[in-house]
Every structure is written in structure tokens, then in C-alpha cells.
Design a protein around this motif. Structure first.
Motif, mmCIF file in Angstrom:
data_model
loop_
_atom_site.group_PDB
_atom_site.id
_atom_site.type_symbol
_atom_site.label_atom_id
_atom_site.label_comp_id
_atom_site.label_asym_id
_atom_site.label_seq_id
_atom_site.Cartn_x
_atom_site.Cartn_y
_atom_site.Cartn_z
ATOM 1 N N ASN A 163 1.034 -16.221 56.688
ATOM 2 C CA ASN A 163 2.324 -16.674 57.212
ATOM 3 C C ASN A 163 2.328 -18.188 57.391
ATOM 4 N N VAL A 164 1.262 -18.709 57.985
ATOM 5 C CA VAL A 164 1.140 -20.151 58.221
ATOM 6 C C VAL A 164 1.071 -20.920 56.904
ATOM 7 N N MET A 165 0.406 -20.361 55.934
ATOM 8 C CA MET A 165 0.122 -21.061 54.684
ATOM 9 C C MET A 165 1.295 -21.025 53.692
ATOM 10 N N GLU A 166 2.079 -19.950 53.688
ATOM 11 C CA GLU A 166 3.026 -19.743 52.593
ATOM 12 C C GLU A 166 4.492 -19.985 52.952
ATOM 13 N N ASN A 167 4.857 -19.883 54.213
ATOM 14 C CA ASN A 167 6.271 -19.999 54.581
ATOM 15 C C ASN A 167 6.723 -21.435 54.764
ATOM 16 N N LYS A 168 7.995 -21.680 54.480
ATOM 17 C CA LYS A 168 8.609 -22.946 54.853
ATOM 18 C C LYS A 168 8.865 -22.913 56.355
#
Length: 462
Positions: free
Chosen positions: A298-303
Motif C-alpha cells: 500500500n505504501v509503495m504502490e499507491n498515489k
């Protein structure tokens, strides 16, 4: 001699391999005995096979307790009956390097509580959990340096002993060489720091930011990564008296670029650790936080969501009945509010910007509304605030007024004001709490457990 990490990369078979480490477990069957040996290079240990009929080996068996350090020479062969390990070492020689009394050794194979392990912090790195934590901490440190180097930043070293209170709160550890039993006093009975080693009152730094600004306004883009200190008597799961801070500072940079860099930075160092520490992360995903990998994804992939303080307050006021501390415009949002935003409203990290000036540091740039500053906080699940930053006030007259409002001596900070007198430019930066980033990466819930030797109020052992 090779480390166990290197041994696992060798082609098989290999003759006369030497390995050194600590016994994790030892057990015997009728014909052979087994030991797991670990040297810290990996979470996984190397299985050692002993022939029970070899007297020069079996004579040592009674001493092969958990914690004993040994040197073993043997042949590295394919492991026929162990699907989790491709090779094992068939021992030919053994030497005890350091004995360990099993009745006294506090680290056993069974799981121990974090509370207990804090009392033996000098030994807890030998447990799987804390060895994995420390390996991740090392890799995360490398990721941070690597990120900024690739972005063209210069790594600088700002003072640990300082006369500047960056946060303006006054909660700093004093540094002195004076004899505490024979303190020199001024005529009005106060300590005469002119007699001290630096000729004035000094303290341990709470941030390298102010000095970092001076260096950024010469080099363009810099970052610091070092220890900082807080003398506040806080006993929460998120606070320590000694922490490490990552603080980039950029000339010719405004708030929007600052927020973009903070988001990109967190995503990149998270990705690096996922790619290079999968085995250690797997331990935390299994035994500490089963949703860890999902959180990191979640931290790595979302804007990240961007929301102004005004908008956040309007959202949170709707849920005031469930907060311990009620929300209204002007309050400094706490972790319960920050986590509500990222865990319930947005379900992903968020950046909160344009904070009220009355709860902001003196150096944050004042917005045209006269009520808010160009400050921002990057919020993540489970932690709340991970990063705090701002565009800095680069207008001399306004900065002087803000310092007066905070009762900060302009004479003491003449050099900071000089940065606005001589070639001032828009500039910005932020600070990331390294230990909080470690809490996010590992799922560990208490900041005392993401550093080897925590320093907290009432406790400075080891």
C-alpha cells in the motif's frame, strides 16, 4: 573462512569448509547429531551433521548448548532430507571458542516477551527477531544514502552539540564540562556558562535542520542522517530520547516539490527493503504483523492523498465522538486523528499540508491567509506521522516577526537571519524519523524494539 551467507552460494560439494558461529539448537539421534549454527549473516542457520561414532566430535556434545560459539571444519554436501535447506556441513573437526552455561543463559529457543528482552538488550540481537530487525536497519540505512546520492544530494554532517533550539520547545539535553558539585554562579545566582568549555550554554541537537539550511544555500541539495535528542518526558510507544533523523534540505524548492520528494523517498526506500530483505521481512509478516506485506505494498504502490489541514478538520469533526482528544480548527492533530485519516478515510498514506501557524515551528513559511504555514506531514498506516516538513520562511522581515512571536533571540540567531539577508531563495526540507520508518517496515509496534539500545525516560542501560 566464509560466512554462512557466502556458504549458501557455493557450488556443491565443497571440501574442508571452515565456519564459525553460535549454536542455536543441538539434538542427537542414535547414529548422528544435529546442530543449527548461525553467524548473523542470514536469518537462516547452517545445519551441521556430527557422526556420533567419531569420538573427537562426540566428546564435545555435552558442551554444545544454545549460545556456545564454535569453529567447525567439514565437508559441504547437498542436504538430502531437508527441503528448506539445500546444503549441510558434515563436521570433521570442532573447536569450542566460547562456552555458555545453559542454566544462566537467558536466551532460549522458546519465544520470550519483548518486555523481557529489553532487560537483556546486549543479548537480544542473537534472537531471530532482533537479528532480522538489525539487518533490515542496516539495509534501510544503505537505501537512504543510495536514494539521495542518486538524486544528486550531498551528505553533510551537522553539529550534535549546538546552541540552537530548532523546535523552539526548549526540551533539550544540556552539555557541560562544569563540575556539578562546584558550579560557578553569576551575581544573580544562575549558572555561569561563560566558564564552561564552550563559553556559553550548549545542548544536544534536536535537529540538524537550521545548519542544514546554511549548507543547502551553498550546495543546493543536502541531507543529514544522524542522531538527535529529545529531553521531553514522554513514555509513548512512538517516542525515544535518542533517535536518528534523515533531513534533506533543498534550495530553490517550494512546498509542492517538497511533498513530491517525501512521497517518492518513502516509496523508494520501502521498495529497496522489500527487494533486499525478503527473508527477514517474512519473519515479521508471520510472527509480528500478518498484514505487514499488504501494508508495505500500500505504501509503495499507491498515489498518496493530499489534503489541507482545513479539509482534514472538517472530515475529522464528524467523528469527534470517538476521539479521546476532540478536533477543532487550530488543534495540533494527534496520532489517533492521523491514523483515522489514513486507515479509515483514505486507506492509504496521505500528506497533510497548510497547518495552523500557531502550532507550527517559527521557520515555516507563512501563507498569504496569515493563519496557516506551508508545512506538511506525511502520514502512514499504524504510525501516523512519519515525516514532517515545510517550505522555509525566506523573507527576512516576516521571519524576524515570527521569531519575536516565539520569543526567540534574533541576536543568537544572527547567522540564520543572514541566510535571508544574503542571496535568500525559496527553500524547503523535511525530517523522517528513522525509527518510525523501521516500525513501518517491520510491523514492530514499540519504538524501543527497533533500535539496539533504546534511550527512554528512566532507562539508559547498556
Amino acid at each position: 573462512m566464509k560466512s554462512i551467507k557466502e556458504i549458501f552460494g557455493l557450488e556443491l560439494p565443497q571440501q574442508d569448509i571452515t565456519v564459525k558461529g553460535w549454536i542455536k539448537t543441538f539434538r542427537s539421534s542414535k547414529a548422528v547429531s544435529f546442530a543449527e549454527l548461525n553467524d548473523g549473516s542470514l536469518r537462516k542457520g547452517l545445519q551441521i551433521i556430527f557422526d556420533n561414532n567419531d569420538k573427537k566430535l562426540s566428546d564435545f556434545f555435552e558442551k554444545l548448548n544454545t549460545g556456545v560459539s564454535v569453529k567447525i571444519i567439514g565437508d559441504l554436501v547437498e542436504s538430502p532430507n531437508n527441503a528448506n535447506q539445500k546444503c549441510e556441513l558434515q563436521a570433521k573437526e570442532i573447536e569450542i571458542l566460547g562456552e555458555c552455561n545453559p542454566e544462566q543463559y537467558p536466551i532460549q529457543k522458546k519465544r520470550a516477551s519483548d518486555e523481557f528482552l529489553r532487560t537483556v538488550a546486549h543479548l537480544r540481537p542473537r534472537t531471530n527477531k532482533y537479528a532480522s530487525m538489525l539487518r533490515i536497519r542496516a539495509e534501510l540505512s544503505f537505501a537512504i544514502h543510495n536514494y539521495f546520492r542518486n538524486k544528486g544530494f550531498f551528505y553533510v554532517h551537522t553539529p550534535i552539540i549546538t546552541t540552537s533550539d530548532c523546535e523552539g520547545a526548549g526540551e533539550m539535553f544540556s552539555v557541560s564540562a562544569l563540575d556539578m558539585d562546584k558550579l560557578p554562579l553569576t551575581k544573580d545566582g544562575k549558572v555561569d556558562f561563560s566558564k564552561d568549555i564552550f563559553g556559553q550554554k550548549t545542548a544536544l541537537t534536536v535537529s540538524g535542520q537550521l545548519e542544514g539550511e546554511a549548507l543547502a544555500l551553498a550546495l543546493g541539495k543536502i541531507y543529514t542522517f544522524g542522531p538527535t535528542f529529545r529531553a521531553e518526558n514522554s513514555n509513548t510507544y512512538r517516542h525515544c530520547s535518542e533517535i536518528w533523523m534523515v533531513e534533506p534540505e533543498m534550495a530553490f524548492c517550494e512546498l509542492k516539490e517538497d511533498m513530491e520528494l517525501a512521497e517518492d523517498f518513502v516509496k523508494n526506500i520501502t521498495k529497496h527493503v522489500i527487494e533486499h530483505c525478503s527473508d527477514d521481512l517474512d519473519l515479521f509478516a508471520k510472527f509480528v504483523d500478518k498484514s505487514l506485506l499488504e501494508t508495505l505494498k500500500n505504501v509503495m504502490e499507491n498515489k498518496y492523498e493530499h489534503i489541507s489541514y482545513d479539509e482534514a478538520v472538517k472530515l475529522l469533526e464528524k467523528d469527534n465522538d470517538k476521539f479521546e482528544n476532540k478536533v477543532s480548527w487550530g488543534v495540533d492533530l494527534g496520532s489517533e486523528h492521523e491514523r483515522c485519516l489514513v486507515e479509515q478515510y483514505f486507506k492509504k498514506p496521505a500528506i497533510l499540508y497548510n497547518k495552523p501557524k500557531d502550532s507550527a515551528a517559527f521557520y515555516m513559511k507563512l501563507n498569504d491567509d496569515g493563519k496557516t504555514v506551508k508545512g506538511m506531514d506525511l502520514l502512514v498506516p499504524r504510525i501516523g506521522e512519519l515525516i514532517g516538513g515545510s517550505e522555509r520562511e525566506n523573507r527576512l522581515e516576516i521571519l524576524e516577526q515570527r521569531m519575536s512571536d516565539f520569543r526567540i533571540s534574533k541576536e543568537d540567531y544572527y547567522w540564520f537571519l543572514d541566510l535571508r539577508r544574503f542571496g535568500s531563495v525559496p527553500h524547503a526540507g523535511f525530517g523522517l524519523g528513522f525509527e518510525r520508518m523501521m516500525m513501518l517496515i517491520t510491523g514492530i509496534s514499540n519504538i524501543r524494539d527497533v533500535t539496539a539500545f533504546p534511550r527512554v525516560p528512566g532507562y539508559a542501560e547498556f
